[in-house]
Design a protein around this motif. Sequence first.
Motif, PDB file in Angstrom:
ATOM      1  N   GLY A  80       0.781  -1.226   0.000  1.00 50.82           N
ATOM      2  CA  GLY A  80       0.000   0.000   0.000  1.00 50.82           C
ATOM      3  C   GLY A  80       0.816   1.281   0.000  1.00 50.82           C
ATOM      4  N   ALA A  81       0.247   2.318  -0.617  1.00 50.79           N
ATOM      5  CA  ALA A  81       0.825   3.662  -0.584  1.00 50.79           C
ATOM      6  C   ALA A  81      -0.316   4.667  -0.512  1.00 50.79           C
ATOM      7  CB  ALA A  81       1.676   3.916  -1.830  1.00 50.79           C
ATOM      8  N   VAL A  82      -0.022   5.781   0.154  1.00 51.69           N
ATOM      9  CA  VAL A  82      -1.006   6.858   0.265  1.00 51.69           C
ATOM     10  C   VAL A  82      -0.653   7.918  -0.770  1.00 51.69           C
ATOM     11  CG1 VAL A  82      -1.979   8.609   1.807  1.00 51.69           C
ATOM     12  CG2 VAL A  82      -1.240   6.397   2.730  1.00 51.69           C
ATOM     13  N   VAL A  83      -1.659   8.365  -1.504  1.00 47.76           N
ATOM     14  CA  VAL A  83      -1.441   9.424  -2.493  1.00 47.76           C
ATOM     15  C   VAL A  83      -2.153  10.668  -1.974  1.00 47.76           C
ATOM     16  CG1 VAL A  83      -1.554  10.020  -4.938  1.00 47.76           C
ATOM     17  CG2 VAL A  83      -1.600   7.605  -4.260  1.00 47.76           C
ATOM     18  N   ASP A  84      -1.356  11.682  -1.626  1.00 51.94           N
ATOM     19  CA  ASP A  84      -1.910  12.898  -1.033  1.00 51.94           C
ATOM     20  C   ASP A  84      -1.940  14.045  -2.036  1.00 51.94           C
ATOM     21  OD1 ASP A  84      -2.634  12.325   1.635  1.00 51.94           O
ATOM     22  OD2 ASP A  84      -0.516  12.195   2.174  1.00 51.94           O
ATOM     23  N   LEU A 142      -3.452   1.532  -3.401  1.00 56.14           N
ATOM     24  CA  LEU A 142      -3.307   2.981  -3.256  1.00 56.14           C
ATOM     25  C   LEU A 142      -4.504   3.525  -2.491  1.00 56.14           C
ATOM     26  CD1 LEU A 142      -2.211   4.033  -6.882  1.00 56.14           C
ATOM     27  CD2 LEU A 142      -0.731   3.654  -4.887  1.00 56.14           C
ATOM     28  N   PHE A 143      -4.244   4.565  -1.697  1.00 54.85           N
ATOM     29  CA  PHE A 143      -5.300   5.195  -0.911  1.00 54.85           C
ATOM     30  C   PHE A 143      -5.279   6.687  -1.181  1.00 54.85           C
ATOM     31  CE2 PHE A 143      -3.566   1.464   1.176  1.00 54.85           C
ATOM     32  CZ  PHE A 143      -4.702   0.671   1.250  1.00 54.85           C
ATOM     33  N   PHE A 144      -6.347   7.190  -1.762  1.00 53.45           N
ATOM     34  CA  PHE A 144      -6.494   8.624  -2.036  1.00 53.45           C
ATOM     35  C   PHE A 144      -7.487   9.172  -1.008  1.00 53.45           C
ATOM     36  CE2 PHE A 144      -5.844   6.402  -6.063  1.00 53.45           C
ATOM     37  CZ  PHE A 144      -4.910   7.169  -6.740  1.00 53.45           C
ATOM     38  N   ARG A 145      -7.107  10.275  -0.334  1.00 52.73           N
ATOM     39  CA  ARG A 145      -8.008  10.886   0.638  1.00 52.73           C
ATOM     40  C   ARG A 145      -8.828  11.996  -0.026  1.00 52.73           C
ATOM     41  NH1 ARG A 145      -8.341   7.861   5.355  1.00 52.73           N
ATOM     42  NH2 ARG A 145      -6.323   7.591   6.329  1.00 52.73           N
ATOM     43  N   ASP A 146      -9.939  12.324   0.618  1.00 56.13           N
ATOM     44  CA  ASP A 146     -10.701  13.545   0.297  1.00 56.13           C
ATOM     45  C   ASP A 146     -11.103  13.678  -1.163  1.00 56.13           C
ATOM     46  OD1 ASP A 146     -10.444  14.467   2.991  1.00 56.13           O
ATOM     47  OD2 ASP A 146      -8.384  15.087   2.521  1.00 56.13           O
ATOM     48  N   GLN A 147     -11.598  12.616  -1.739  1.00 55.78           N
ATOM     49  CA  GLN A 147     -12.102  12.706  -3.108  1.00 55.78           C
ATOM     50  C   GLN A 147     -13.589  13.068  -3.051  1.00 55.78           C
ATOM     51  OE1 GLN A 147      -9.789  12.437  -5.672  1.00 55.78           O
ATOM     52  NE2 GLN A 147      -8.485  12.470  -3.834  1.00 55.78           N
TER      53      GLN A 147
END
Length: 274
Positions: free
Chosen positions: A11-15, A40-45
């Motif tokens: 996993g990776a976070v994409v900010d 992948l983890f995208f926040r605040d979409q």
Amino acid sequence: MEISKASEAVGAVVDNVDVRGLSDDQFAEVRNAFLAHGALFFRDQNLTPEEHIAFARRWGAIDVNRFFKGRKGYPEIAEVLKEPDQQLNIGGGWHTDHSYDAAPAMGSILYALEIPPTGGDTLFAGMAAAYEALDDAMKERIKDLKARHGNAHIFGEESAYRKGFEGRYTNPDQAGQTAVHPIVLTHPDSGVKGLYVNPGFTLEIVDMEPQESSALLQELYAHITQDRFHHRHIWREGDLAMWDNRATWHYALNDYQGHRRYLNRITIEGVPLG
Ligand SMILES: O=C(O)CCC(=O)C(=O)O
Ligand SMILES: [Fe+2]
């Protein structure tokens, strides 16, 4: 846009990015991170169903899951829903999506619309890290083995498990197919080796006595279920997670009885594995 590891194994976070506006260069960077990290983890979409579909189409053709209830007006979108009065949750055990298909879905893209106040996290496991950590004797033992995967015990007419879902799964008559895949998969896009068996859908190792097959599968599962290969995603509304079904497992925790949890999932077509 910043991309950082979510955990050692997966996993990776994409900010700082809006997936609706990714340039081709950014998309290429995101795709490389997806191949390198498996999830992948995208926040605040902030996505409408149309925008979720448009983002999914950048990855490939949509694989419409025949067993999940579709979102009204959007057959491409599968509903991952648990109402406050329901007991069972979708994906509540370690699995990888679609391994029962001859060409299993490449990836799944899950968008969080309603998350309970606490709980409802999803665990991910990294299959490349788990494979790498096996000892040489085990790597040698499994290198040419294949396993059969199936779905009748989950989605079929007779499945007691499906009956517990009160209409959230559809088309039980279309369950029953099986598919054979290598246990050690050379990833079709990255070329990296990873384990490709899972407790949800793997039925047996091909050409092996049932007892030996189930003992070997249990040994591999015990290895993969070690914390060191995992990442726990704590959801916020507006999160968009995507995972590579050929490189990860996932497990949606069912620890939020009495609360509603609602996500939308789109799966992307994959290729035959071998
Ligand atoms: O609800 C989740 O976090 C994941 C459920 C699941 O297994 C899936 O959407 O494939
Ligand atoms: Fe799943």
